[in-house]
Design an enzyme around this catalytic site. Structure first.
Site: not given
Ligand code: NDP
Length: 305
Positions: A54, A98, A121
């Site tokens: 990422k 994460q 997200d």
């Protein structure tokens, strides 16, 4: 029957990333430097690989990124302080935690602490609500990637029977809502669904997000359906590899080299029945990071709209 179209996630991800890079340039011209913060707790090898990729993609597209790496022993309270400070920072547009987090950490509390406007997200209840009510907002990357893929390859879902297997908050539910918002006729299936094959055989668009290798077989697929395979599973048994990938020397060689091969939730034999399908790997999975980048730029623009 005509050859099915392969929905190439890698190619579509490149298209999305090229567009995001242009948007980043546009934002920078207006004095806005989009930034993503990623919190990675502990030393989970798989999470480290995801986060590294990422951060690398951010650099490629000109997005500023910052990685915070608290130790495994970090408390929920300490993480909350970290999130609150990122919420307050002007140079951070997206915050990503994460997952999975260590068992002692309250994941739900943390995800809800992220400012909805920086929730790249798309897991915050405010963004879930925005999706549900069809308002603009940040949407979960994997299902949003599937919609991008369908749109970019001219697969119209309007009025079609879309069946989603899986009802997780991360994939199944938002996928169903996105398809519904795009005017598909949506059925959501799960482990308690009666006679699943009868339901899936009615699908013009079948999305599998289950987490079981090769679960959807040819008897469950309507000829000509579009097959979207979200699953990412590993086969570690040579017999399974031979069963799912017969006469496939490439996969066999990969298995011998690595001791496992990746397979989705759809039996590859079923792809031949479809009009289009996403391969695993190289299908839906390839889009997730591209959509994260797209969400970061969207968040940067929305926050200043
Ligand atoms: P979850 O385990 O959270 O959800 C799985 C869903 O599948 C549940 O709703 C479950 O039903 C349903 N299910 C399980 N067994 C059956 C069955 N026998 N028949 C019908 N339904 C069943 O998984 P996720 O949604 O997080 O992930 C699904 C898959 O997608 C995984 O392989 C994961 O690795 C992959 N994934 C891929 C991503 C990507 O970037 N491509 C991103 C995220 C996930 P119930 O609710 O009743 O238990």
């Amino acid at each position: 029957m005509p050859e099915p179209t392969v929905l190439d996630g890698i190619a579509i991800a490149s298209e999305i990333k090229a567009e995001v890079a242009l948007e980043v340039q546009g934002l920078k011209a207006r004095g806005v430097n989009p930034g993503l913060a990623v919190i990675l707790v502990g030393n989970v090898a798989a999470s480290e690989i995801y986060v590294r990729s990422k951060v690398k993609t951010c650099a490629e597209l000109g997005i500023f990124s910052e990685m915070l790496t608290p130790p495994e022993t970090v408390t929920t309270e300490e993480l909350l302080v970290m999130v609150q400070s990122l919420n307050a920072r002007e140079d951070i547009d997206g915050i990503l935690i994460q997952l999975p987090l260590p068992a002692h950490v309250n994941t739900k509390l943390l995800l809800e602490a992220i400012s909805p406007d920086k929730d790249v997200d798309g897991f915050h209840p405010v963004n879930v609500g925005r999706l549900q009510s069809g308002q603009p907002g940040l949407q979960p990357c994997t299902p949003a990637g599937v919609m991008e893929m369908l749109r970019r390859r001219n697969i119209d879902v309007t009025g079609k029977n879309a069946v989603v297997i899986g009802r997780s908050d991360i994939v199944g539910k938002p996928m169903s809502m996105l398809l519904l918002n795009a005017s598909a006729t949506v059925t959501i299936c799960h482990s308690r669904t009666f006679d699943l094959p009868a339901v899936t055989r009615n699908a013009d668009i079948l999305v599998a997000a289950i987490g079981r290798p090769g679960f959807v077989n040819s008897t469950m697929v309507k000829p000509g359906a579009v097959l979207i395979d979200v699953g990412i599973n590993r086969l570690t048994d040579a017999n399974d590899v031979a069963r799912f990938f017969p006469n496939n020397p490439d996969r066999e060689a990969l298995f011998l080299r690595r001791g496992s091969v990746v397979i989705g939730d759809i039996d590859p034999a079923a792809f031949a029945l479809s009009s289009a399908y996403t391969p695993v790997p190289g299908g839906v999975g390839a889009l997730t990071i591209a959509m994260l980048m797209s969400n970061t730029v969207k968040a940067a623009a929305l926050r200043r709209a």
